[in-house]
Write an enzyme that holds these catalytic residues in place. Sequence first.
Site, PDB file in Angstrom:
ATOM      1  N   GLU A  81      -4.765   9.305   2.588  1.00 27.15           N
ATOM      2  CA  GLU A  81      -5.977   8.615   3.034  1.00 27.15           C
ATOM      3  C   GLU A  81      -6.270   8.848   4.513  1.00 27.15           C
ATOM      4  O   GLU A  81      -7.425   8.969   4.909  1.00 27.15           O
ATOM      5  CB  GLU A  81      -5.813   7.115   2.775  1.00 27.15           C
ATOM      6  N   ASP A  82      -5.223   8.932   5.348  1.00 26.87           N
ATOM      7  CA  ASP A  82      -5.423   8.919   6.794  1.00 26.87           C
ATOM      8  C   ASP A  82      -5.020  10.201   7.516  1.00 26.87           C
ATOM      9  O   ASP A  82      -5.114  10.272   8.734  1.00 26.87           O
ATOM     10  CB  ASP A  82      -4.648   7.747   7.417  1.00 26.87           C
TER      11      ASP A  82
END
Length: 742
Positions: A81-82
């Site tokens: 996600e990051d």
Amino acid sequence: MSKHKVWSEEDLFKELSTYMNNDHVNLVKRAYSYAAKCHKNQFRQSGEPYIVHPIQVASILADLRMDPETISAGLLHDVVEDTDATLSDIRKLFGKNIELIVDGVTKLGKIKYKSSREQLAENHRKLLLAMCSDIRVMIVKLADRLHNMRTLEHLRPEKQRRISNETLEIYAPLADRLGIGTIKWELEDISLRYLNPQQYYKIVHLMNSKRNERVAYVNEAVREVKQQVKDMNLSNVEIYGRPKHLYSIYRKMVIKHKKFGQIYDLLAVRCIVDSIKDCYAVLGAIHTKWSPMPGRFKDYIAMPKANMYQSLHTTVFGPGGKPLEVQIRTKKMHQVAEYGVAAHWAYKEGMNDEVQATSDNNRLNWFKRIIELQEDTDNASDFMDGVKGELFGDHVYAFTPNGDVLELPKGSTPLDMAYLVHTDVGNHTTGAKVNGTIEPLDYKIQTGNIVTILTSVNSTGPSKDWENMVTTSRAKHKIRQFFKHKDREKNIIAGKELLTKAIKDNGFSLGDVLTKENLNRVLKDTYYKQIDDMYAEIGFGNKQPNGIVNILTSQIRDDAEKQRQEQEQKDILENHQTIEKSNDSNLKKGKLNKASDGVVIKDVDNLLIRLSHCCAPIPGDPIVGYITKGRGVSVHRSNCPNVIENDERLVKVNWEIPEDSHTLFNAYLQIEGYNRNSLLNDVIKNVSGVCKQINSIEGKVAHDKTVTISLKVSVKNVDQLKMIMDHVKNVHDVYFVKRPFK
């Protein structure tokens, strides 16, 4: 609120080595190394390195004694996600099981939604459906949410409330459904602190006010129970006092309108024994010693809760005639009560790499209901409303004629029960008996009812008014499905007309939207097998056409957004040029300070710089610059709510304070506590011990005797401010100290 130890990676590996073999610890170490590499140079809102968060998530999972794959997924849960890492990278390096868990926890990021509520609902739906494939997805997510809640103080107030509300609505009930009491209780208590701080600290004060008296009473009760058990010659009995959780007190005080003194289970004793036989033996001994309070006995051993919880609960008139709650359970029951389904996934030395759940997981039949709710609607918001209503709301428990217990949402009718048993039973229902008496099909089932469903093979099926008689999404879905199949062709025609109208109403051309490529995208992004299925759903009213329009026009809207961003880049460049001209003019007039208030912009000269008032940054704070229109650069704390992440107007700024500087900076503090005599004097005294310049102070007292003190002080840097905050936190009856945002 209690402080939790911040684990280092060494602490984690040391803990894992107490219950894992070397090969499995090494798997977790590889996951840590990869996560640390991916999150390098990333920081959280608190200013600490980002990798601290995955380590704390893994530590929570280690407390639950989870298996190596789950711990590894906890360390890796944010990398997709990051960071630039992909799911295929995870699969290649760590295997398909860890990839599945990480994927389940990862939020949806590539699909554009019309509202944040729709995005949130889709994320929740993805998480719940992934959980049905592997329960460890939810266990990792709960650990992730728990650590985020523990560090919520670093976010702006409105985000604190939004996340706390989501936690109370979704994650605490999920922890309860999974039986993980240790996580459920803490999530509820922290959420209450941010959603209703006045009530939270009022209860804290009430709990503390007579703590010594209550502790002495419980200790006396424990001694007497031990004496009773000792006379029975039972072995391996553990007896101790049990603290009450703040949120459960709050619910009884506010929701059930009880006074603090009316909550009997503030005083509680827990007995852990070896066998079920011993549970009932101890119960008999306690009822022999003290009189039971009428209506306060619950046998969750004979009738376990849906989350597998088992225990005997009784409230007696204990020492001195005061109410005392006693819980009696076996060691195995206690493990399930504390860790729930996680106890069944707990690591066992020498286990296979493929972790298998125990047969007790079959009792979590509410997983099936999640799948059924998913089949009921393609609208994520409707799906989540159904989950919250049916799985997390109040329930009743009814008996079939054979003695089986069925759990139903409160307000359910015999028709709901019929469709819960089987679709054919529901469709062929002709009536119902409750406790042997004929009752109407819209009768509201009560806990303890014996319900008999009457059916007939000659039944023509449900009537259209049945949908208004049922409560559960399953029953509504089955009734709609019956009529949907019956009128399919008519619904397809109606659906085409409704979709065409929605496309035009949204300002799009039919030729641009209804292309083969776009229609194939609908099939890919939804659960329809063919386009006619989609039209039939729209025509039946089961799917809103605007949701389909949203998918069909995604590429068109992406192209429009790209053009908008390109235009914005042009506007920003023009703003930069305008600001530089303005600052050149100020420089000529002698108005410009290159390092205003000790802040400089690297490699850039001649820009007017000022500290913002909304977050009042001081030396030592992580800061960022924001290019304003015609007023130079305003400097904010990095976590200021007025700073939008990835905004093109942000520039890097740094503090540059000479060592011999005597410059002071304004800082603001917000202090909350119990409004006792001399509290304000004690606060001022502790502040003055560190800082000689208090610029302003004001207080506001709430009706529940909590006080909010706002303080403005002058300090040299963030270290001095932290010293002030530490001194104030040590003042008796001060609940918390924070730096507010304006």
